[in-house]
Scaffold this active site. Sequence first.
Site, PDB file in Angstrom:
ATOM      1  N   GLU A 153     -16.310   6.283  39.940  1.00  0.00           N
ATOM      2  CA  GLU A 153     -16.561   4.846  39.833  1.00  0.00           C
ATOM      3  C   GLU A 153     -15.250   4.124  39.550  1.00  0.00           C
ATOM      4  O   GLU A 153     -14.468   4.541  38.718  1.00  0.00           O
ATOM      5  CB  GLU A 153     -17.589   4.571  38.737  1.00  0.00           C
ATOM      6  CG  GLU A 153     -18.964   5.128  39.062  1.00  0.00           C
ATOM      7  CD  GLU A 153     -20.008   4.712  38.048  1.00  0.00           C
ATOM      8  OE1 GLU A 153     -19.909   3.581  37.526  1.00  0.00           O
ATOM      9  OE2 GLU A 153     -20.920   5.510  37.781  1.00  0.00           O
ATOM     10  N   CYS A 261     -22.783  10.798  35.592  1.00  0.00           N
ATOM     11  CA  CYS A 261     -22.601  12.146  36.134  1.00  0.00           C
ATOM     12  C   CYS A 261     -22.398  13.211  35.065  1.00  0.00           C
ATOM     13  O   CYS A 261     -23.219  14.120  34.926  1.00  0.00           O
ATOM     14  CB  CYS A 261     -21.414  12.160  37.106  1.00  0.00           C
ATOM     15  SG  CYS A 261     -21.712  11.217  38.616  1.00  0.00           S
ATOM     16  N   ARG A 329     -23.943   3.421  31.319  1.00  0.00           N
ATOM     17  CA  ARG A 329     -24.767   4.590  31.023  1.00  0.00           C
ATOM     18  C   ARG A 329     -23.989   5.594  30.178  1.00  0.00           C
ATOM     19  O   ARG A 329     -22.895   5.985  30.535  1.00  0.00           O
ATOM     20  CB  ARG A 329     -25.253   5.230  32.328  1.00  0.00           C
ATOM     21  CG  ARG A 329     -26.332   4.446  33.036  1.00  0.00           C
ATOM     22  CD  ARG A 329     -26.658   5.008  34.401  1.00  0.00           C
ATOM     23  NE  ARG A 329     -25.606   4.748  35.363  1.00  0.00           N
ATOM     24  CZ  ARG A 329     -25.699   5.047  36.667  1.00  0.00           C
ATOM     25  NH1 ARG A 329     -26.791   5.627  37.132  1.00  0.00           N
ATOM     26  NH2 ARG A 329     -24.706   4.768  37.485  1.00  0.00           N
TER      27      ARG A 329
END
Length: 436
Positions: A153, A261, A329
């Site tokens: 990201e 992830c 997250r």
Amino acid sequence: MKIVMIGTGYVGLVTGTCFADSGNDVTCVDVDANKIARLKKGEIPIYEPGLTELVIRNTQAGRLKFTTDASEVVPAAKCVFLAVGTPQREDGSADLRILWSAIESVAPHLATDAVVVIKSTVPVGTNAELASRLKELTGRAVDVASNPEFLKEGCAIDDFTKPDRVVVGVTRPEVGEVLSELYKPFLRTDHPFLVMNLESAEMTKYVANCLLATKISFINEMANICEKVGADINHVRKGIGHDQRIGFAFLFPGVGYGGSCFPKDVRALVSVAERFGIEPRILKSVDDVNVAQKEILFQKIRAHFQGDLKQKTVALWGLAFKPRTDDIREAPALVLIDRLLEAGANVRAHDPVAMENVRKIYGDKVTFCPTPYETLNGADVLAIATEWNEFRSPDFEVLRQKLRSPVIFDGRNLFDPEKMHRLGFVYSGIGLETHS
């Protein structure tokens, strides 16, 4: 090549857009009608540098389309990619319900020569099970391939268009040739296209993420030891990083890893190992160290105030789990906010792009500030949780004037401790000698 991308989340949208940009006819499908409507208008639901421009350009060129109706576009597709979420269950295993639902929606419409490609991160054995389910649903053998993603990201477009490698798992060489043709425009610099069996491709994704997570937890644990014994982790990191067997990548100490992830994939591989009767001691330790590391900044701040944080105000720079993304997250900053609020402290926070996502969680429990400097108004200390570039070279005189006391708890080691000491700050990083 005609491609259908099922799922317009981070992986699906970036992958589909990049395939369209190389000349393919791509349709992205999602059950979220609101998201599809926004994408048709060029509104991107995630923050990723360069993605908005790429989506608009390819949409206008007619190479990239969006729909909620898979039945309209799947019949003409040569490749149908599955890029749906595989969230973590309470026991750490991957939840594949969205994936199986997607399969049921596309199976009746697949062309006889179509290749179904799993882009989502899935446990070992999922692709084989997919092939079995497709045979049950269609009455014929359907080609299935595993094509794990390795996108970071914040630089996902570069990662996709200039990959270190492309990994595909297949059961027939002909399927590998189809995907090789699709990826050929992105592999002009001799980076490898690696073909293997389905299980090996599935494992490659998990092993890669788990090894990177291991390096992070390892250097964080070493940093904590350094701080206790009077060593400097920056010196130690340089001392080991020049060893070619070790290298410098992912050896930057901090307040733990987050995102969609590493935490999920480490726990998922733990679950897979246990299912096969293997005790994954290293992987469990990696996760345990990371969970504990997210408490470090709060412990330092609480110790500074001798355990009493009531009515103290903490300025917090950085909310996203890493820079160049709005993804929160498993972000370490959220753990810090939770602990500070529980202890009765006030939090004034700033992040360049992630504030709205955090506001949805905390509302007016946290004061969100439009600039980093505004967080300092009335603040007793500054805490840094994300290493955004705009935080690296602040006006230290302004910091010292605005803070009630010149104290900084830096969870990303952005500043030089000796310089901060000369400027009159109490500065505490991760694994560094505290100067006061």
